[in-house]
Motif scaffolding. Structure first.
Motif, PDB file in Angstrom:
ATOM      1  N   ASP A 176       0.824  -1.206   0.000  1.00  0.00           N
ATOM      2  CA  ASP A 176       0.000   0.000   0.000  1.00  0.00           C
ATOM      3  C   ASP A 176       0.860   1.259   0.000  1.00  0.00           C
ATOM      4  O   ASP A 176       0.481   2.286  -0.561  1.00  0.00           O
ATOM      5  CB  ASP A 176      -0.949   0.003   1.196  1.00  0.00           C
ATOM      6  CG  ASP A 176      -0.233  -0.278   2.513  1.00  0.00           C
ATOM      7  OD1 ASP A 176       0.929  -0.716   2.461  1.00  0.00           O
ATOM      8  OD2 ASP A 176      -0.841  -0.058   3.577  1.00  0.00           O
ATOM      9  N   VAL A 177       2.019   1.198   0.657  1.00  0.00           N
ATOM     10  CA  VAL A 177       2.985   2.296   0.601  1.00  0.00           C
ATOM     11  C   VAL A 177       4.346   1.699   0.259  1.00  0.00           C
ATOM     12  O   VAL A 177       4.750   0.684   0.830  1.00  0.00           O
ATOM     13  CB  VAL A 177       3.058   3.072   1.939  1.00  0.00           C
ATOM     14  CG1 VAL A 177       1.819   3.921   2.137  1.00  0.00           C
ATOM     15  CG2 VAL A 177       3.246   2.125   3.116  1.00  0.00           C
ATOM     16  N   THR A 178       5.051   2.323  -0.654  1.00  0.00           N
ATOM     17  CA  THR A 178       6.348   1.827  -1.095  1.00  0.00           C
ATOM     18  C   THR A 178       7.270   3.010  -1.372  1.00  0.00           C
ATOM     19  O   THR A 178       6.806   4.082  -1.782  1.00  0.00           O
ATOM     20  CB  THR A 178       6.230   0.989  -2.386  1.00  0.00           C
ATOM     21  OG1 THR A 178       5.573   1.777  -3.389  1.00  0.00           O
ATOM     22  CG2 THR A 178       5.452  -0.287  -2.153  1.00  0.00           C
ATOM     23  N   PRO A 179       8.564   2.859  -1.172  1.00  0.00           N
ATOM     24  CA  PRO A 179       9.501   3.935  -1.501  1.00  0.00           C
ATOM     25  C   PRO A 179       9.659   4.078  -3.013  1.00  0.00           C
ATOM     26  O   PRO A 179       9.648   3.085  -3.748  1.00  0.00           O
ATOM     27  CB  PRO A 179      10.811   3.482  -0.843  1.00  0.00           C
ATOM     28  CG  PRO A 179      10.694   2.004  -0.737  1.00  0.00           C
ATOM     29  CD  PRO A 179       9.238   1.718  -0.534  1.00  0.00           C
ATOM     30  N   VAL A 180       9.808   5.301  -3.461  1.00  0.00           N
ATOM     31  CA  VAL A 180       9.959   5.577  -4.897  1.00  0.00           C
ATOM     32  C   VAL A 180      11.323   6.169  -5.230  1.00  0.00           C
ATOM     33  O   VAL A 180      11.711   6.188  -6.399  1.00  0.00           O
ATOM     34  CB  VAL A 180       8.844   6.526  -5.390  1.00  0.00           C
ATOM     35  CG1 VAL A 180       7.471   5.884  -5.215  1.00  0.00           C
ATOM     36  CG2 VAL A 180       8.895   7.862  -4.655  1.00  0.00           C
ATOM     37  N   THR A 181      12.043   6.648  -4.227  1.00  0.00           N
ATOM     38  CA  THR A 181      13.358   7.248  -4.477  1.00  0.00           C
ATOM     39  C   THR A 181      14.432   6.154  -4.456  1.00  0.00           C
ATOM     40  O   THR A 181      14.268   5.127  -3.797  1.00  0.00           O
ATOM     41  CB  THR A 181      13.689   8.307  -3.420  1.00  0.00           C
ATOM     42  OG1 THR A 181      13.747   7.681  -2.122  1.00  0.00           O
ATOM     43  CG2 THR A 181      12.629   9.397  -3.393  1.00  0.00           C
ATOM     44  N   PRO A 182      15.544   6.361  -5.164  1.00  0.00           N
ATOM     45  CA  PRO A 182      16.635   5.364  -5.137  1.00  0.00           C
ATOM     46  C   PRO A 182      17.166   5.109  -3.737  1.00  0.00           C
ATOM     47  O   PRO A 182      17.397   3.953  -3.357  1.00  0.00           O
ATOM     48  CB  PRO A 182      17.701   5.997  -6.043  1.00  0.00           C
ATOM     49  CG  PRO A 182      16.937   6.886  -6.967  1.00  0.00           C
ATOM     50  CD  PRO A 182      15.806   7.427  -6.148  1.00  0.00           C
ATOM     51  N   LEU A 183      17.349   6.176  -2.941  1.00  0.00           N
ATOM     52  CA  LEU A 183      17.853   6.000  -1.581  1.00  0.00           C
ATOM     53  C   LEU A 183      16.858   5.217  -0.730  1.00  0.00           C
ATOM     54  O   LEU A 183      17.247   4.336   0.050  1.00  0.00           O
ATOM     55  CB  LEU A 183      18.141   7.361  -0.944  1.00  0.00           C
ATOM     56  CG  LEU A 183      18.638   7.333   0.505  1.00  0.00           C
ATOM     57  CD1 LEU A 183      19.929   6.513   0.620  1.00  0.00           C
ATOM     58  CD2 LEU A 183      18.856   8.748   1.031  1.00  0.00           C
ATOM     59  N   GLY A 184      15.576   5.527  -0.886  1.00  0.00           N
ATOM     60  CA  GLY A 184      14.566   4.803  -0.128  1.00  0.00           C
ATOM     61  C   GLY A 184      14.556   3.323  -0.449  1.00  0.00           C
ATOM     62  O   GLY A 184      14.379   2.483   0.444  1.00  0.00           O
TER      63      GLY A 184
END
Length: 230
Positions: A176-184
């Motif tokens: 439902d929530v996921t990181p989208v940035t490379p660092l994340g």
């Protein structure tokens, strides 16, 4: 005349390790607290943000000094010291793992009069649980800092970050929530690895403890006293 063998004299490195246990734990707490305030307090005045940043780097300096002194006391070549103290090297290079130094102080508190207060299985579960909590909180802060305000981000609040961290550490992964940035995403890989290792240690220790308990019960049971015996 006592027949007890003489207590070996600790080396300089061992004396230094004992002396630095508490300062390193305090530095770990300060690092985590300063980092948390800097990440979460968006309206904090700039002077206090700079103070938190200085406190973060100051705590890092304590780890650098400790590492350099132990390297000198060891008398080993740098590459051999790194290989022998691999975890300490990783903790020095990866700030999010520094709070794990608190676990060593917890272990020291459990060892009163040279005897651990908890059994081996309980100690493994306690240390693993404490490590998961520390890594999870630090990882949630890092992911929130990386994702907050990023275009297309689904992790908008620290609560979202904590929820995502719990999903990741327990390998549930609702999506439902996921990181989208490379660092994340890099932090996510690290949390997945730590979660599998630490939770696996807890599960394995608990299973071993249950097997040990059932084995003792079977040994105490008289012959023919097992269920179903005629």
């Amino acid at each position: 005349m006592s027949d007890r063998p003489p207590t070996p004299t600790p080396s300089r490195e061992e004396r230094w390790d004992r002396r630095m246990e508490t300062p390193l734990a305090v530095a770990s707490f300060l690092f985590l607290a300063a980092y948390a305030v800097r990440v979460l307090a968006h309206d904090l005045p700039e002077i206090w943000r700079d103070f938190c940043l200085a406190l973060t780097f100051g705590s890092w300096a304590v780890f650098v000094v400790d590492y350099a002194v132990r390297l000198r006391f060891s008398g080993l070549a740098p590459w051999r010291f790194v290989r022998r103290h691999f975890l300490d090297t990783v903790v020095l290079l990866l700030p999010l793992l520094r709070p794990l130094r608190v676990v060593r102080v917890y272990e020291r508190m459990q060892r009163r009069h040279h005897q651990p207060r908890l059994t081996l299985y309980a100690r493994v579960m306690a240390y693993s649980g404490l490590s998961v909590a520390l890594i999870g909180f630090a990882g949630a802060l890092a992911v929130y800092q990386a994702e907050y305000g990023a275009p297309g981000a689904t992790i908008r609040t620290f609560g979202d970050s904590l929820w995502w961290t719990c999903e990741t550490l327990t390998t549930v992964g609702y999506g439902d929530v996921t990181p989208v940035t490379p660092l994340g995403r890099v932090i996510a890989v690290g949390l997945m690895t730590c979660g599998l290792a630490l939770l696996g240690a807890v599960t394995g220790s608990f299973s071993s403890w249950l097997i040990q308990v059932f084995t003792r019960e079977d040994e105490k049971r008289p012959p023919g006293g097992s269920p179903g015996a005629s």
